[in-house]
Design a protein around this motif. Structure first.
Motif, PDB file in Angstrom:
ATOM      1  N   ALA A  43      77.397 -52.002  70.406  1.00  0.00           N
ATOM      2  CA  ALA A  43      77.800 -50.532  71.239  1.00  0.00           C
ATOM      3  C   ALA A  43      76.475 -49.515  71.048  1.00  0.00           C
ATOM      4  O   ALA A  43      76.742 -48.470  71.686  1.00  0.00           O
ATOM      5  N   VAL A  44      75.951 -49.686  70.109  1.00  0.00           N
ATOM      6  CA  VAL A  44      74.778 -48.667  69.764  1.00  0.00           C
ATOM      7  C   VAL A  44      73.431 -49.103  70.471  1.00  0.00           C
ATOM      8  O   VAL A  44      72.527 -48.394  70.458  1.00  0.00           O
ATOM      9  N   ALA A  45      73.403 -50.287  70.927  1.00  0.00           N
ATOM     10  CA  ALA A  45      72.249 -50.905  71.672  1.00  0.00           C
ATOM     11  C   ALA A  45      71.665 -49.897  72.698  1.00  0.00           C
ATOM     12  O   ALA A  45      70.333 -49.684  72.837  1.00  0.00           O
ATOM     13  N   PRO A  46      72.572 -49.173  73.460  1.00  0.00           N
ATOM     14  CA  PRO A  46      71.796 -48.396  74.445  1.00  0.00           C
ATOM     15  C   PRO A  46      71.099 -47.247  74.035  1.00  0.00           C
ATOM     16  O   PRO A  46      70.270 -46.507  74.635  1.00  0.00           O
ATOM     17  N   ILE A  47      71.329 -46.661  72.747  1.00  0.00           N
ATOM     18  CA  ILE A  47      70.510 -45.802  72.044  1.00  0.00           C
ATOM     19  C   ILE A  47      68.967 -46.027  72.406  1.00  0.00           C
ATOM     20  O   ILE A  47      68.119 -45.322  72.354  1.00  0.00           O
ATOM     21  N   LEU A  48      68.816 -47.193  72.169  1.00  0.00           N
ATOM     22  CA  LEU A  48      67.248 -47.588  72.336  1.00  0.00           C
ATOM     23  C   LEU A  48      66.352 -47.379  73.767  1.00  0.00           C
ATOM     24  O   LEU A  48      65.559 -47.546  73.594  1.00  0.00           O
ATOM     25  N   HIS A  49      67.384 -46.903  74.677  1.00  0.00           N
ATOM     26  CA  HIS A  49      66.882 -46.580  75.717  1.00  0.00           C
ATOM     27  C   HIS A  49      66.236 -45.296  75.600  1.00  0.00           C
ATOM     28  O   HIS A  49      65.504 -44.916  76.654  1.00  0.00           O
ATOM     29  N   VAL A  50      66.304 -44.586  74.714  1.00  0.00           N
ATOM     30  CA  VAL A  50      65.457 -43.341  74.416  1.00  0.00           C
ATOM     31  C   VAL A  50      64.011 -43.651  74.080  1.00  0.00           C
ATOM     32  O   VAL A  50      63.382 -42.670  73.818  1.00  0.00           O
ATOM     33  N   GLN A  51      63.860 -45.011  73.726  1.00  0.00           N
ATOM     34  CA  GLN A  51      62.469 -45.170  73.552  1.00  0.00           C
ATOM     35  C   GLN A  51      61.474 -45.005  74.692  1.00  0.00           C
ATOM     36  O   GLN A  51      61.418 -45.398  75.798  1.00  0.00           O
ATOM     37  N   PHE A  52      60.183 -44.260  74.329  1.00  0.00           N
ATOM     38  CA  PHE A  52      59.497 -43.710  75.191  1.00  0.00           C
ATOM     39  C   PHE A  52      58.940 -45.034  76.205  1.00  0.00           C
ATOM     40  O   PHE A  52      58.752 -45.088  77.409  1.00  0.00           O
ATOM     41  N   GLY A  53      58.106 -45.978  75.474  1.00  0.00           N
ATOM     42  CA  GLY A  53      57.709 -47.204  76.153  1.00  0.00           C
ATOM     43  C   GLY A  53      58.465 -47.812  76.943  1.00  0.00           C
ATOM     44  O   GLY A  53      58.248 -48.269  78.343  1.00  0.00           O
ATOM     45  N   PRO A  54      59.830 -48.376  76.452  1.00  0.00           N
ATOM     46  CA  PRO A  54      60.674 -48.986  77.490  1.00  0.00           C
ATOM     47  C   PRO A  54      61.252 -48.199  78.750  1.00  0.00           C
ATOM     48  O   PRO A  54      61.098 -48.621  79.510  1.00  0.00           O
ATOM     49  N   ALA A  55      61.345 -46.742  78.286  1.00  0.00           N
ATOM     50  CA  ALA A  55      61.906 -46.003  79.504  1.00  0.00           C
ATOM     51  C   ALA A  55      60.636 -45.911  80.431  1.00  0.00           C
ATOM     52  O   ALA A  55      60.995 -45.948  81.798  1.00  0.00           O
ATOM     53  N   LEU A  56      59.362 -45.836  80.084  1.00  0.00           N
ATOM     54  CA  LEU A  56      58.574 -45.802  81.004  1.00  0.00           C
ATOM     55  C   LEU A  56      58.159 -47.061  81.918  1.00  0.00           C
ATOM     56  O   LEU A  56      57.818 -47.183  82.998  1.00  0.00           O
ATOM     57  N   MET A  57      58.493 -48.141  81.084  1.00  0.00           N
ATOM     58  CA  MET A  57      58.473 -49.494  81.752  1.00  0.00           C
ATOM     59  C   MET A  57      59.433 -49.629  82.614  1.00  0.00           C
ATOM     60  O   MET A  57      59.233 -50.206  83.909  1.00  0.00           O
ATOM     61  N   SER A  58      60.570 -48.999  82.449  1.00  0.00           N
ATOM     62  CA  SER A  58      61.808 -48.966  83.360  1.00  0.00           C
ATOM     63  C   SER A  58      61.596 -48.346  84.606  1.00  0.00           C
ATOM     64  O   SER A  58      62.010 -48.736  85.597  1.00  0.00           O
ATOM     65  N   CYS A  59      60.695 -47.005  84.325  1.00  0.00           N
ATOM     66  CA  CYS A  59      60.558 -46.347  85.634  1.00  0.00           C
ATOM     67  C   CYS A  59      59.759 -47.410  86.725  1.00  0.00           C
ATOM     68  O   CYS A  59      60.031 -47.098  87.876  1.00  0.00           O
ATOM     69  N   PHE A  60      58.954 -48.302  86.263  1.00  0.00           N
ATOM     70  CA  PHE A  60      58.135 -49.087  87.023  1.00  0.00           C
ATOM     71  C   PHE A  60      58.925 -50.307  87.489  1.00  0.00           C
ATOM     72  O   PHE A  60      58.811 -50.924  88.727  1.00  0.00           O
ATOM     73  N   ALA A  61      59.770 -50.957  86.689  1.00  0.00           N
ATOM     74  CA  ALA A  61      60.425 -52.213  86.938  1.00  0.00           C
ATOM     75  C   ALA A  61      62.005 -51.943  87.635  1.00  0.00           C
ATOM     76  O   ALA A  61      62.308 -52.883  88.522  1.00  0.00           O
ATOM     77  N   ALA A  62      62.615 -51.008  87.071  1.00  0.00           N
ATOM     78  CA  ALA A  62      63.905 -50.780  87.901  1.00  0.00           C
ATOM     79  C   ALA A  62      64.266 -49.329  87.756  1.00  0.00           C
ATOM     80  O   ALA A  62      64.839 -48.740  87.059  1.00  0.00           O
ATOM     81  N   PHE A  63      63.620 -48.570  88.722  1.00  0.00           N
ATOM     82  CA  PHE A  63      63.595 -47.134  88.773  1.00  0.00           C
ATOM     83  C   PHE A  63      64.791 -46.637  88.496  1.00  0.00           C
ATOM     84  O   PHE A  63      65.860 -46.980  89.165  1.00  0.00           O
ATOM     85  N   SER A  64      65.176 -45.424  87.575  1.00  0.00           N
ATOM     86  CA  SER A  64      66.365 -44.742  87.744  1.00  0.00           C
ATOM     87  C   SER A  64      65.955 -43.296  87.007  1.00  0.00           C
ATOM     88  O   SER A  64      65.132 -43.113  86.575  1.00  0.00           O
ATOM     89  N   LEU A  65      67.027 -42.392  87.324  1.00  0.00           N
ATOM     90  CA  LEU A  65      66.826 -41.142  87.103  1.00  0.00           C
ATOM     91  C   LEU A  65      66.861 -40.783  85.741  1.00  0.00           C
ATOM     92  O   LEU A  65      66.282 -40.150  84.919  1.00  0.00           O
ATOM     93  N   GLY A  66      67.891 -41.749  85.177  1.00  0.00           N
ATOM     94  CA  GLY A  66      68.082 -41.828  83.639  1.00  0.00           C
ATOM     95  C   GLY A  66      66.551 -42.048  82.829  1.00  0.00           C
ATOM     96  O   GLY A  66      66.437 -41.351  81.913  1.00  0.00           O
ATOM     97  N   ALA A  67      65.945 -43.123  83.168  1.00  0.00           N
ATOM     98  CA  ALA A  67      64.714 -43.481  82.522  1.00  0.00           C
ATOM     99  C   ALA A  67      63.506 -42.387  82.829  1.00  0.00           C
ATOM    100  O   ALA A  67      62.921 -41.774  81.993  1.00  0.00           O
ATOM    101  N   LEU A  68      63.550 -41.818  83.981  1.00  0.00           N
ATOM    102  CA  LEU A  68      62.498 -40.678  84.260  1.00  0.00           C
ATOM    103  C   LEU A  68      63.101 -39.438  83.444  1.00  0.00           C
ATOM    104  O   LEU A  68      61.951 -38.864  82.917  1.00  0.00           O
ATOM    105  N   SER A  69      64.249 -39.183  83.271  1.00  0.00           N
ATOM    106  CA  SER A  69      64.446 -38.069  82.616  1.00  0.00           C
ATOM    107  C   SER A  69      64.232 -38.256  80.958  1.00  0.00           C
ATOM    108  O   SER A  69      63.692 -37.344  80.459  1.00  0.00           O
TER     109      SER A  69
END
Length: 445
Positions: free
Chosen positions: A34-60
């Motif tokens: 249930a707390v795993a999504p907190i790791l979405h605030v990691q800068f590296g993974p969020a930046l990778m997500s912008c390239f792999a599966a773009f979302s406004l959440g990752a960009l934010s």
């Protein structure tokens, strides 16, 4: 000397870092999905997500962390980076006193240039090797060579120079450091300094040079140790004056740093050009992939083997690559991919497993089942069964009136492995096989 009354600043930072480390540990242990999504605030993974599966959440997330860093410096590195916090613990246990550390800027600029150009070209290989989040995941979640090697490296570096990995190797730290270097509020020695060296002793980044009376804000991770420990309260945040806006950067250092950065970019570009072409061949060893992976070549270029999906798969069918240092895959001999579960696509922070709603996941074809009547108990022994048809959640397996299974309806089969898991034959009559590319099965009617 009077005792500094600003220790509370450090205690708040330590408390916040401790809470985040506990949450990260729960997420990677699989007991706190249930707390795993907190790791979405990691800068590296969020930046990778912008390239792999773009979302406004990752960009934010990327822009938010960048903005805070521009304003106040690298607080992210001391509070929200689990590998950084782990290094603090190792350094504390090692009782290593802080000392000024040479600025290995050539190494960090080369690694950063190499990693980011690969990412721009569509390959996360640099982040697989150097990203702090991904390395923490392999250390915490998988007991293999893929987790052992980064653990040994981190222990050696942290015991020697504490946060040396953060200031020399980490591509995330390098980018955030460049933002902090040009940022608004900087840490500086702003009052009378008697050079007691207390700040140097407790600085894990080794970025304080008392001989020159400066703090390297590019490498400073904002641990707040210097502010809280200085007995005279002589260190704090300042707004740089125009005279102080000049970078403490020699012409030689500028030329070397710029040249090394270009060299890293060139090396990454060459590797991307030659390596991406061969990636499809390399990816063939990865058989059935998690729903949302797309195809083997895409997934191999995006997955950083952080193992968060491995730890949080309720069926425990997502397994690490041999050695734990490559993309994960599905082992359907361990069970079936649950029809009512899309957890892997929800926890993946890099976009390697694209986020799927449960409805879409249920129609995503990840493999294909095949039926061999020569191994079926009903055909061979006239033993009543029908377990494969009962287990199939999409009715791709049906029975004739005499109870024998019909050939699999491939247009409906999603390859979840439920029929294979249910088959009681010693040699499975129902087997699941990989497909070239995942696809979406259209709704009937």
């Amino acid at each position: 000397m009077a005792k500094n009354k600003k220790m509370w600043i450090r205690y708040i930072r330590l408390a916040a870092a401790g809470i985040f480390l506990i949450l990260a540990g729960l997420a990677f242990s699989g007991s706190g999905h249930a707390v795993a999504p907190i790791l979405h605030v990691q800068f590296g993974p969020a930046l990778m997500s912008c390239f792999a599966a773009f979302s406004l959440g990752a960009l934010s997330i990327v822009l938010g962390i960048a903005l805070v860093t521009l304003l106040f410096g690298r607080f992210y590195c001391s509070v929200f980076c689990p590998l950084g916090i782990l290094q603090d613990i190792i350094g504390f246990l090692g009782r290593q006193k802080g000392k000024p550390v040479p600025d290995f800027y050539a190494i960090r600029y080369f690694i950063a240039g190499f990693s980011y150009i690969l990412l721009i070209c569509g390959w996360s290989a640099g982040f697989l090797l150097f990203d702090p989040y991904s390395n923490f995941g392999r250390i915490f979640a998988v007991f293999s060579i893929g987790g052992l090697v980064p653990l040994i490296v981190i222990v050696i570096l942290a015991a020697w120079k504490k946060r040396l990995y953060c200031t020399t190797v980490c591509p995330v730290g390098t980018l955030l450091g460049l933002l902090a270097k040009t940022g608004l509020f900087k840490l500086a020695i702003k009052g009378k300094c008697v050079k007691c060296r207390t700040c140097e002793k407790f600085c894990p980044a080794g970025c304080i040079d008392l001989e020159k009376g400066v703090i390297d804000n590019e490498r400073c991770i904002r641990c707040m140790n210097c502010i809280s420990r200085c007995p005279l309260g002589s260190i704090g945040f300042v707004l740089p004056k125009k005279a102080e806006m000049k970078q403490d950067l020699s012409r030689r250092k500028f030329l070397i740093g710029g040249g090394v950065l270009v060299a890293g970019l060139a090396a990454g570009a060459v590797l991307a050009k030659t390596g991406l072409g061969k990636l499809a061949e390399f990816a063939r060893r990865f058989k059935i992939l998690p729903p949302g992976a797309g195809n083997a070549a895409r997934f191999a270029s995006k997955c950083t083997a952080c193992q968060l999906c491995t730890a949080n798969c309720p069926a425990k069918i997502i397994v690490p690559a041999p050695g734990g240092d490559g993309p994960v895959s599905l082992d359907l001999s361990k069970g079936a991919c649950r029809y009512d579960c899309n957890r892997c696509s929800q926890v993946c922070p890099t976009g390697a497993i694209m986020p799927l709603t449960l409805e879409i996941k249920r129609r995503t074809k990840i493999a294909e089942a095949k039926f061999d009547p020569q191994k079926c108990l009903v055909f061979q022994n006239s033993t009543p069964c029908g377990k494969c048809a009962a287990a199939c959640p999409v009715k791709a397996v049906t029975l004739r009136k005499n109870g024998t299974p019909r050939p699999v309806k491939t247009a409906l089969c999603i390859g979840c492995g439920a029929c294979q898991a249910a088959c009681p034959a010693p040699e499975k009559a129902m087997t699941v096989h990989e497909i070239e590319k995942q696809s979406l099965i259209e709704k009937e009617g």
